[in-house]
Design an enzyme around this catalytic site. Structure first.
Site, PDB file in Angstrom:
ATOM      1  N   ARG A 222      30.560  36.835  39.362  1.00 57.34           N
ATOM      2  CA  ARG A 222      31.324  35.798  38.679  1.00 57.34           C
ATOM      3  C   ARG A 222      32.551  36.427  38.028  1.00 57.34           C
ATOM      4  O   ARG A 222      32.486  37.533  37.507  1.00 57.34           O
ATOM      5  CB  ARG A 222      30.471  35.125  37.593  1.00 57.34           C
ATOM      6  CG  ARG A 222      29.400  34.190  38.123  1.00 57.34           C
ATOM      7  CD  ARG A 222      29.994  32.947  38.789  1.00 57.34           C
ATOM      8  NE  ARG A 222      28.963  32.031  39.255  1.00 57.34           N
ATOM      9  CZ  ARG A 222      28.546  31.964  40.529  1.00 57.34           C
ATOM     10  NH1 ARG A 222      29.050  32.741  41.457  1.00 57.34           N
ATOM     11  NH2 ARG A 222      27.609  31.091  40.864  1.00 57.34           N
ATOM     12  N   HIS A 270      36.338  33.523  47.070  1.00 51.56           N
ATOM     13  CA  HIS A 270      34.919  33.211  46.804  1.00 51.56           C
ATOM     14  C   HIS A 270      34.196  32.953  48.134  1.00 51.56           C
ATOM     15  O   HIS A 270      33.591  31.898  48.346  1.00 51.56           O
ATOM     16  CB  HIS A 270      34.758  32.013  45.859  1.00 51.56           C
ATOM     17  CG  HIS A 270      33.428  32.000  45.162  1.00 51.56           C
ATOM     18  ND1 HIS A 270      33.268  31.655  43.846  1.00 51.56           N
ATOM     19  CD2 HIS A 270      32.182  32.320  45.598  1.00 51.56           C
ATOM     20  CE1 HIS A 270      31.989  31.736  43.508  1.00 51.56           C
ATOM     21  NE2 HIS A 270      31.306  32.137  44.570  1.00 51.56           N
TER      22      HIS A 270
HETATM   23  C1  GLV Z   1      27.987  31.422  44.894  1.00 56.00           C
HETATM   24  O1  GLV Z   1      28.732  31.953  44.124  1.00 56.00           O
HETATM   25  C2  GLV Z   1      26.655  31.008  44.549  1.00 56.00           C
HETATM   26  O2  GLV Z   1      26.285  31.104  43.375  1.00 56.00           O
HETATM   27  O3  GLV Z   1      25.935  30.545  45.449  1.00 56.00           O
END
Ligand code: GLV
Length: 307
Positions: A222, A270
């Site tokens: 994160r 991400h």
């Molecule tokens: C992605 O960041 C997840 O938490 O699945």
């Protein structure tokens, strides 16, 4: 069984999830948040991907919140989340395999200097740098959950000197002392921690200053684990060689953010390990069937601990 499906998705993505889940559990009635009516007070489970705050309040028969995301920090941050309802996170072998691939790619590229060669290509600079063996490279994997352990095992197989760190189970001050002792040996840090009040801002100036000169960071967890200004300062000083960042405090990463154009930063959107609807739907449905049949639920989150 009536199941609510909600997430912050585009129409296409929402349809893909709806199709995958309905195919995996055709006997359930799948309802999208916008289709809910007063007659749907008998919703028993919710399958969610970062639902909007408040979306899970006011469902009196709700008995399970199944996340399609591995990290449940945003879900748990919703103060209106019903307190007594169990929350399960996504544990999906396809997602684990993808995370292992990304961690391995980043570690190999950092170890062998491939990001630096990419930079030299921009300058048409033919210049070889020294090559170290994998067993000369210390890799510290932060987080020893399903993902952290899988990554550590693969990097160990690849020949790296791998150590792991986690907060759970020990007194935070003691864990912090252990981390301080591990950091000076870490040429590469791979972050796979859950985001909790104890891990937020962990990767700050103090953390970075304990790493050996020329170390690198791979953040696959994160954005809020990292203090951006401290990371940029360490990169600019040359104390840190490179950062591979998949996650950010604000996503999408704003176009003006310094990470985008920093020569020592590799940005991913991400995408280190996407939830794959084919396999994740099967995992979610297996928990829904366990709920229906009164069997134990898998991958439950400890709401006090935060993961
Ligand atoms: C992605 O960041 C997840 O938490 O699945």
């Amino acid at each position: 069984m009536k199941v609510l499906l909600c997430g912050q998705w585009g129409a296409d993505e929402a349809r893909r999830w709806q199709n995958a889940l309905a195919a995996a559990m055709p006997e359930a009635v799948w309802l999208a948040a916008e289709d809910l009516s007063a007659a749907d007070h008998d919703i028993e489970a919710a399958v969610v991907a970062n639902p909007a705050p408040g979306q899970l309040a006011g469902l009196p028969r709700l008995r399970l919140i199944q996340s399609l995301w591995a990290g449940v920090d945003r879900l748990l941050a919703d103060a209106s989340l019903p307190a007594q309802v169990p929350v399960a996170r996504m544990v999906d072998p396809a997602m684990t395999a993808a995370m292992v691939e990304t961690a391995l790619w980043a570690t190999l590229a950092l170890h062998r200097g491939f990001f630096a060669y990419r930079q030299r290509q921009n300058e048409a600079l033919w210049q070889v740098h020294a090559q170290r063996r994998a067993d000369e490279i210390g890799v510290l994997v932060l987080g020893q959950g399903v993902l952290g352990r899988a990554v550590a095992a693969r990097l160990t197989d690849q020949g790296y000197r791998v150590s792991g760190w986690q907060l759970g189970g020990v007194d935070p001050a003691e864990a912090r002392r252990a981390l301080d002792a591990q950091l000076p040996q870490a040429d590469i840090v791979v972050n796979l921690l859950p985001l909790t009040p104890h891990t937020r801002d962990l990767i700050d100036a103090r953390f970075l200053s304990r790493l050996p000169t020329g170390a690198s960071l791979v953040n696959l967890a994160r954005g809020a684990h990292v203090v951006d200004a401290d990371l940029l300062a360490a990169l600019d000083r040359g104390a840190l060689r490179h950062a591979v960042l998949d996650v950010f405090r604000s996503e999408p990463l704003p176009p003006e953010h310094a990470f985008w154009r920093h020569p020592r930063v590799t940005v991913l959107p991400h995408a280190a390990a996407l939830t794959d609807e084919r396999s994740a739907a099967a995992m979610a449905v297996s928990n829904l069937r366990a709920l229906r049949d009164g069997r134990p639920l898998a991958n439950l989150v400890n709401r006090l601990r935060g993961y």
